[in-house]
Write a protein that holds these residues in place. Structure first.
Motif, short mmCIF file in Angstrom:
data_model
loop_
_atom_site.label_atom_id
_atom_site.label_comp_id
_atom_site.label_asym_id
_atom_site.label_seq_id
_atom_site.Cartn_x
_atom_site.Cartn_y
_atom_site.Cartn_z
N ILE A 49 0.86 -1.20 0.00
CA ILE A 49 0.00 0.00 0.00
C ILE A 49 0.89 1.24 0.00
CG2 ILE A 49 -2.04 -1.01 1.09
CD1 ILE A 49 -1.07 -0.01 3.77
N THR A 59 -3.69 -5.15 8.05
CA THR A 59 -2.74 -4.89 9.13
C THR A 59 -1.34 -5.29 8.71
OG1 THR A 59 -4.44 -5.27 10.79
CG2 THR A 59 -2.17 -5.37 11.55
N THR A 60 -1.23 -6.44 8.08
CA THR A 60 0.09 -6.91 7.63
C THR A 60 0.67 -5.96 6.60
OG1 THR A 60 -0.54 -9.19 8.04
CG2 THR A 60 1.37 -8.83 6.64
N GLU A 86 1.81 -2.79 8.32
CA GLU A 86 3.07 -2.94 9.07
C GLU A 86 4.26 -3.12 8.14
OE1 GLU A 86 2.31 -5.93 12.05
OE2 GLU A 86 1.43 -4.42 13.39
N GLN A 87 4.02 -3.84 7.05
CA GLN A 87 5.10 -3.98 6.06
C GLN A 87 5.53 -2.61 5.56
OE1 GLN A 87 3.98 -7.98 4.17
NE2 GLN A 87 4.52 -6.68 2.44
N HIS A 88 4.55 -1.76 5.30
CA HIS A 88 4.85 -0.42 4.80
C HIS A 88 5.61 0.39 5.85
CE1 HIS A 88 4.01 3.20 2.26
NE2 HIS A 88 4.24 3.78 3.42
N LEU A 89 5.12 0.36 7.07
CA LEU A 89 5.79 1.09 8.15
C LEU A 89 7.22 0.61 8.34
CD1 LEU A 89 3.50 2.82 8.99
CD2 LEU A 89 3.51 1.78 11.23
N ASN A 90 7.45 -0.65 8.03
CA ASN A 90 8.79 -1.20 8.22
C ASN A 90 9.80 -0.50 7.32
OD1 ASN A 90 10.43 -3.34 9.57
ND2 ASN A 90 10.78 -3.96 7.47
N PHE A 91 9.35 -0.09 6.10
CA PHE A 91 10.34 0.55 5.23
C PHE A 91 10.19 2.06 5.11
CE2 PHE A 91 7.79 1.61 1.60
CZ PHE A 91 6.98 0.55 1.25
N CYS A 92 9.09 2.60 5.59
CA CYS A 92 8.81 4.02 5.33
C CYS A 92 8.89 4.88 6.58
CB CYS A 92 7.42 4.15 4.69
SG CYS A 92 7.03 5.83 4.17
#
Lengths: 218, 83, 178
Positions: free
Chosen positions: B8, B30-31, B34-40
Motif C-alpha cells: 500500500i 494490518t500486515t 506494518e510492512q509499509h511502516l517497516n520501510f517508510c
C-alpha cells in the motif's frame, strides 16, 4: 490509544458504578457533584453539536441532569451509567435543536462525501514515480523539545482545532478521546453505525493532527 | 490489480492509521500496513504524530462546571431528594 | 519450527516494543503469547520473507505451540531466540547497495527509461535495506507487473540466504541471479 486506557478516571468498573448509583439514590450530594464534574464539559460539547448557542446548550445540559435524577431510580444498569446519561442528553439536545430551528441544517452523522486525511498534493503522482508516496516526509515529532506536546500552548491549539470541527466530528472525538467513552458506547448514545463512528473519529483526529502540524511547522 | 495488493502507498496508509490504532483493521490490511511502516520512515513519523495527537487530546482537562450552573444543579438535587 | 526475527537496536520488537529475552550461552527464554488474529502472538518470518521485514538486528528464532503460517509471516504462540545472526550487520549496507544497483538497472533499462523513478533511488539509500528492497521490487512491478514484483523479492531473499548461513527454511531456489 484511547483516553480510557490512559486515564483510569474516565472508566469505571461495574461495581464502582453500582455503588455510585446507590449513593445517588440515597441522596448523597457529594456523589452527585462528582458525577456532574466528571461529565459536564463533555455533555456541553455534545449539546453544542445540536443547538446553536452555548446558553442553549447549558439549558440542555441542565435539563439532561434533571432527566437523570428523575430516572435514576429506574436505571437498571443494562448499559453503563455514562452511556445512559449521554442518551438522555442526546434525546433532549435533538428535540431542542429541532425546536430552535437552527439556521444550519442539523448535522447528521451521515458520512457520504470524501475528506482526505492529508491533502493529495503532499503525495507523488503518476508523473513523479512511486505515486502515492510522500513528496516530503512529515516531521519526526520525537525531535521536538520535551514537553512541547503537553504544554499549555499546544493544548490551546488542540482545543481550538476541536472547536472548529464540523459538529458530528467534534461530538465523536469529544466523547471518544476527551471523555474516554468506548466505541460501542458512542454508537449507542448517538445512534450511529460503527462504520460512521470510525470515519468521523478518523477525520476529526486527522484535522486535529493537521492543526498541530501547522502550529509546529510555523 | 491482483486480489490482494502486494503493498500500500503512503496515501493509503494515512487513511488507515486511526483504524490501525484502534486495532480494527482486518488482518491482511494490518500486515500490509506494518510492512509499509517497516520501510517508510515518513509514515512511521505520521503514525507517531497521530498517536501523540490523540494523547494530547486526552490531556484536555474537563473544564470546571460554571459556579452558577453547579448551584442550580445542587438545588435541583435537593429538591429531588425531598420529593 | 525455525524462523527469523528482526528486532530494533535496543532488542525490542519493531511494532510492539516488547523487550525480548536474548540468547546468551544458550537460547533466550521462551515467550508465550496466544495467537489471536493481528492482536497477539509471536511474529516471525521465513527465509523468503526476510526482504519484507528487513530491520536492524536479525535473530534466529525457534517457534512452537500453535503455529499459523500466513502469506508473508508466521505467527506462533511460543517462541525463543536461538542466536543472533551477526552476519546481517555486515551485510546490510551491501544488500542495500545491491538493491540500489538493481533499481538503476531496471529503471534505466526500461523503454522508455523510468527516469523519475530512477531519480528517487539514491536519495532513498540512507533509509536502508527495507526501503531499497521495496524500491527495486516496485520498479520491477511497474515495468513488468505483479509477478515481477514477486520475482524481485525472491531474488532478494535468495541473495540473503546465500550469505547469511541460514540453517533451515531456505527459500526455494530460483536459479542463479542474473
Amino acid at each position: 490509544m484511547t483516553r480510557a486506557q490512559a486515564h483510569p478516571r474516565a472508566s469505571s468498573t461495574a461495581s464502582d458504578e453500582a455503588q455510585l448509583v446507590a449513593r445517588l439514590r440515597a441522596g448523597d450530594e457529594q456523589a452527585f457533584e462528582a458525577l456532574v464534574e466528571e461529565y459536564y464539559a463533555t455533555m456541553l460539547s455534545v449539546a453544542r453539536g445540536y443547538v446553536r448557542s452555548r446558553a442553549l446548550a447549558e439549558e440542555v445540559v441542565q435539563d439532561a441532569w434533571l432527566g437523570v435524577l428523575k430516572g435514576i431510580d429506574r436505571f437498571e444498569g443494562r448499559s453503563s451509567l455514562k452511556t445512559w446519561i449521554m442518551r438522555i442528553l442526546v434525546n433532549i439536545a435533538m428535540t431542542r435543536g429541532v425546536r430552535e430551528a437552527r439556521s444550519q441544517p442539523f448535522s447528521s452523522f451521515a458520512v457520504d462525501d470524501d475528506e482526505p486525511a492529508v491533502d493529495a498534493d503532499r503525495f507523488r503522482d503518476a508523473g513523479d514515480g512511486f505515486p502515492g508516496h510522500w513528496r516530503a516526509y512529515p516531521r519526526d515529532w520525537s525531535t521536538l523539545p520535551d514537553g512541547a506536546l503537553l504544554g499549555r500552548e499546544t493544548l490551546g491549539v488542540v482545543m481550538q482545532a476541536i472547536e472548529q470541527l464540523p459538529d458530528a466530528q467534534r461530538v465523536v472525538i469529544t466523547m471518544r478521546d476527551v471523555a474516554g467513552c468506548q466505541a460501542d458506547e458512542v454508537c449507542e448514545a448517538l445512534d450511529v453505525s460503527e462504520g460512521n463512528q470510525r470515519v468521523l473519529l478518523h477525520r476529526a483526529r486527522s484535522r486535529v493532527r493537521a492543526a498541530l502540524e501547522r502550529h509546529f511547522d510555523g | 490489480m491482483a486480489d490482494s495488493a502486494e503493498h500500500i502507498s503512503c496515501q493509503e496508509v494515512v487513511e488507515l492509521v486511526s483504524d490501525y490504532l484502534e486495532r480494527s483493521l482486518p488482518p491482511d490490511e494490518t500486515t500490509l500496513f506494518e510492512q509499509h511502516l517497516n520501510f517508510c520512515d515518513g509514515c512511521d513519523w505520521y503514525v507517531e504524530q497521530l498517536k501523540r495527537t490523540v494523547e494530547t487530546v486526552g490531556e484536555i482537562r474537563e473544564e470546571h462546571v460554571p459556579a452558577e450552573a453547579k448551584e442550580r444543579l445542587v438545588r435541583a438535587f435537593r429538591d429531588w431528594k425531598r420529593s | 519450527m525455525i524462523a527469523y526475527k528482526f528486532l530494533r537496536d535496543d532488542t525490542t520488537s519493531v511494532f510492539t516494543g516488547f523487550a525480548w529475552p536474548l540468547p546468551g550461552d544458550g537460547p533466550g527464554s521462551w515467550v508465550e503469547a496466544p495467537v489471536e488474529q493481528c492482536r497477539s502472538g509471536i511474529h516471525a518470518c521465513r527465509a523468503a520473507d526476510l526482504p519484507l521485514w528487513a530491520g536492524r538486528r536479525l535473530y534466529e528464532i525457534e517457534l512452537s505451540g500453535e503455529i499459523v503460517e500466513q502469506q508473508t509471516k508466521v505467527v506462533a504462540s511460543r517462541g525463543r531466540l536461538l542466536r543472533r545472526l551477526e552476519a546481517w550487520d555486515a551485510l546490510r549496507d551491501e544488500y542495500t547497495r545491491m538493491c540500489a544497483e538493481r533499481s538503476h538497472e531496471l529503471a534505466l533499462g526500461a523503454s522508455p527509461p523510468l527516469t523519475e523513478w530512477d531519480a528517487a533511488v539514491e536519495p532513498s539509500v540512507r533509509e536502508g535495506p527495507a526501503l531499497l528492497g521495496f524500491v527495486a521490487a516496485r520498479i520491477a512491478e511497474e515495468i513488468s507487473g505483479v509477478d515481477a514484483y514477486h520475482a524481485e523479492r525472491a531474488r532478494q531473499a535468495d541473495w540473503l540466504a546465500e550469505r547469511l548461513d541460514l540453517r533451515q527454511n531456505r527459500p526455494p531456489g530460483q536459479g542463479a541471479p542474473a
